[in-house]
Design a protein around this motif. Structure first.
Motif, short mmCIF file in Angstrom:
data_model
loop_
_atom_site.label_atom_id
_atom_site.label_comp_id
_atom_site.label_asym_id
_atom_site.label_seq_id
_atom_site.Cartn_x
_atom_site.Cartn_y
_atom_site.Cartn_z
N SER A 29 0.80 -1.22 0.00
CA SER A 29 0.00 0.00 0.00
C SER A 29 0.84 1.27 0.00
O SER A 29 0.34 2.33 -0.36
N ASP A 30 2.11 1.18 0.38
CA ASP A 30 2.92 2.38 0.50
C ASP A 30 4.39 2.07 0.27
O ASP A 30 4.85 0.95 0.52
N ALA A 31 5.15 3.06 -0.19
CA ALA A 31 6.58 2.91 -0.42
C ALA A 31 7.34 3.09 0.89
O ALA A 31 6.93 3.85 1.76
N GLU A 85 8.44 14.59 -19.10
CA GLU A 85 8.13 15.63 -18.11
C GLU A 85 6.85 15.27 -17.35
O GLU A 85 6.79 15.41 -16.13
N HIS A 86 5.83 14.81 -18.06
CA HIS A 86 4.58 14.39 -17.40
C HIS A 86 4.84 13.21 -16.46
O HIS A 86 4.32 13.19 -15.34
N LEU A 87 5.63 12.25 -16.90
CA LEU A 87 5.98 11.11 -16.05
C LEU A 87 6.69 11.57 -14.79
O LEU A 87 6.39 11.10 -13.69
N THR A 88 7.60 12.52 -14.92
CA THR A 88 8.32 13.03 -13.76
C THR A 88 7.37 13.70 -12.78
O THR A 88 7.46 13.49 -11.57
N GLU A 89 6.44 14.49 -13.29
CA GLU A 89 5.45 15.13 -12.42
C GLU A 89 4.60 14.10 -11.69
O GLU A 89 4.35 14.23 -10.49
N LYS A 93 4.25 12.84 -7.53
CA LYS A 93 2.98 12.60 -6.83
C LYS A 93 2.97 11.22 -6.18
O LYS A 93 2.39 11.03 -5.12
N LEU A 94 3.61 10.24 -6.81
CA LEU A 94 3.69 8.91 -6.21
C LEU A 94 4.53 8.91 -4.95
O LEU A 94 4.30 8.14 -4.03
N ILE A 95 5.53 9.77 -4.93
CA ILE A 95 6.40 9.86 -3.76
C ILE A 95 5.62 10.36 -2.56
O ILE A 95 5.83 9.93 -1.43
N VAL A 101 -2.68 10.67 -8.39
CA VAL A 101 -1.92 10.47 -9.63
C VAL A 101 -2.88 10.38 -10.79
O VAL A 101 -3.90 9.70 -10.72
N GLU A 102 -2.58 11.11 -11.88
CA GLU A 102 -3.40 11.07 -13.09
C GLU A 102 -2.85 10.02 -14.04
O GLU A 102 -1.65 9.90 -14.20
#
Length: 103
Positions: A29-31, A85-89, A93-95, A101-102
């Motif tokens: 569930s979490d990193a 760039e979108h992946l980095t953004e 959000k995942l962090i 996350v979109e």
């Protein structure tokens, strides 16, 4: 040459590491804090390499004598840089576990 030999292979390696960590996280569930730290580092490297790639490719395209690379590469380069760039953004959000996350 810089893009082919250095930037693109390094971006590929980073994307592979991000995918591996993401797959592990999808089972939980979490990193962990270590995984978050690694993702932050990878995201920073990815953003830096992407920016360098865009700059170097634009210089290469604009300095090509015949100008025939611009129509062939400009649109693809712009799309690639935009997707990374979108992946980095989204990665940032995942962090943060409370961010949405979109897809």
């Amino acid at each position: 040459m810089d893009a082919t030999l250095l930037k693109i292979p390094e971006i590929s390696k980073i994307l592979s590491e991000i995918r591996f960590i993401s797959q592990i996280n999808s089972l939980r569930s979490d990193a962990t804090p270590q995984e978050r730290a690694k993702l932050i580092t990878l995201a920073g490297k990815l953003r830096e390499l992407n920016q360098d790639l865009a700059i170097n490719m634009e210089v290469g395209i604009s300095n090509k004598y015949h100008g025939n690379l611009n129509p062939k590469l400009s649109e693809n380069l712009t799309n690639f840089n935009s997707v990374v760039e979108h992946l980095t953004e989204q990665l940032y959000k995942l962090i943060n576990p409370t961010a949405l996350v979109e897809y």
